[in-house]
Design a protein around this motif. Structure first.
Motif, mmCIF file in Angstrom:
data_model
loop_
_atom_site.group_PDB
_atom_site.id
_atom_site.type_symbol
_atom_site.label_atom_id
_atom_site.label_comp_id
_atom_site.label_asym_id
_atom_site.label_seq_id
_atom_site.Cartn_x
_atom_site.Cartn_y
_atom_site.Cartn_z
ATOM 1 N N ARG A 28 111.251 0.776 29.647
ATOM 2 C CA ARG A 28 112.208 1.516 29.826
ATOM 3 C C ARG A 28 113.484 0.590 30.360
ATOM 4 N NH1 ARG A 28 110.363 6.478 28.079
ATOM 5 N NH2 ARG A 28 108.166 6.724 28.884
ATOM 6 N N GLN A 45 106.145 8.624 30.800
ATOM 7 C CA GLN A 45 106.984 10.007 30.776
ATOM 8 C C GLN A 45 106.539 10.668 32.153
ATOM 9 O OE1 GLN A 45 109.296 10.028 28.520
ATOM 10 N NE2 GLN A 45 110.022 12.052 28.575
ATOM 11 N N GLY A 46 107.725 11.280 32.797
ATOM 12 C CA GLY A 46 107.441 12.234 34.060
ATOM 13 C C GLY A 46 106.771 11.573 35.244
ATOM 14 N N ASP A 86 119.330 7.189 39.242
ATOM 15 C CA ASP A 86 119.281 8.171 38.845
ATOM 16 C C ASP A 86 119.104 8.514 37.351
ATOM 17 O OD1 ASP A 86 119.032 9.208 41.459
ATOM 18 O OD2 ASP A 86 120.942 10.021 41.634
ATOM 19 N N GLU A 90 115.976 9.570 34.932
ATOM 20 C CA GLU A 90 116.042 10.715 33.971
ATOM 21 C C GLU A 90 115.835 10.241 32.484
ATOM 22 O OE1 GLU A 90 116.633 14.534 32.525
ATOM 23 O OE2 GLU A 90 116.523 14.120 34.712
ATOM 24 N N SER A 91 115.985 8.959 32.307
ATOM 25 C CA SER A 91 115.856 8.670 31.029
ATOM 26 C C SER A 91 114.236 8.791 30.618
ATOM 27 C CB SER A 91 116.140 7.209 30.593
ATOM 28 O OG SER A 91 115.376 6.271 31.300
ATOM 29 N N TYR A 92 113.406 8.970 31.652
ATOM 30 C CA TYR A 92 111.800 9.179 31.278
ATOM 31 C C TYR A 92 111.494 10.483 31.718
ATOM 32 C CZ TYR A 92 110.887 6.555 35.336
ATOM 33 O OH TYR A 92 110.819 6.053 36.803
ATOM 34 N N ARG A 93 112.601 11.285 32.128
ATOM 35 C CA ARG A 93 112.173 12.652 32.931
ATOM 36 C C ARG A 93 111.422 12.212 34.244
ATOM 37 N NH1 ARG A 93 112.328 13.818 27.153
ATOM 38 N NH2 ARG A 93 113.935 15.287 26.962
ATOM 39 N N GLY A 94 111.606 11.200 34.974
ATOM 40 C CA GLY A 94 110.642 10.726 36.071
ATOM 41 C C GLY A 94 111.321 11.653 37.210
ATOM 42 N N GLU A 95 110.698 11.257 38.447
ATOM 43 C CA GLU A 95 111.144 11.867 39.757
ATOM 44 C C GLU A 95 111.403 10.684 40.743
ATOM 45 O OE1 GLU A 95 108.892 13.917 43.666
ATOM 46 O OE2 GLU A 95 108.113 14.513 41.602
#
Length: 135
Positions: A28, A45-46, A86, A90-95
């Motif tokens: 990433r 992802q996520g 942030d 968000e680019s890998y829909r993480g937290e």
């Protein structure tokens, strides 16, 4: 000229970055990237930022024990880089569950990396070391 060398090193970073992203879904890159420095994390992802940080730092330790490539790490704090962190997560829909982002850092000072033949030879070696760090 110095400008041509710098332009070539930026091209080398772009070429290497494209090859890495194409060959490993966990890579990433940090955006924006418009210099000869590639910063990236290793995130699924996520997943949470703390999980990605652990994987990224484990890879850094693995590379430090290997003489083939010299990479460094950088850690960004949310105190100074909240918006950038942030956007990255968000680019890998993480937290974002922590306040720091760990990144591997590759600086391209050698313009020969821009040569496709050099990149094609060295990129698989880099990816193999990266993969070994995640096993």
């Amino acid at each position: 000229s110095f400008g041509a060398i710098l332009a070539s090193s930026v091209k080398a970073r772009k070429t290497f970055q494209e090859a890495l992203v194409k060959n490993n879904a966990l890579i990433r890159p940090l955006h924006p990237a418009d210099t000869n420095i590639l910063c990236f994390s290793l995130a699924k992802q996520g997943e949470t930022l703390s999980e990605a940080n652990a994987r990224t730092l484990k890879a850094y330790t693995h590379f430090q024990a290997s003489p083939e490539f010299a990479i460094s790490k950088t850690v960004l704090s949310a105190e100074s880089y909240k918006t950038l962190i942030d956007a990255h997560v968000e680019s890998y829909r993480g937290e974002r569950d922590c306040e720091e982002l760990a990144l591997l850092r590759c600086v391209f000072m050698n313009p020969f990396w821009a040569d496709p033949a050099v990149c094609e030879e060295l990129t698989p070696q880099f990816l193999a070391l990266l993969q070994a760090s995640m096993e």
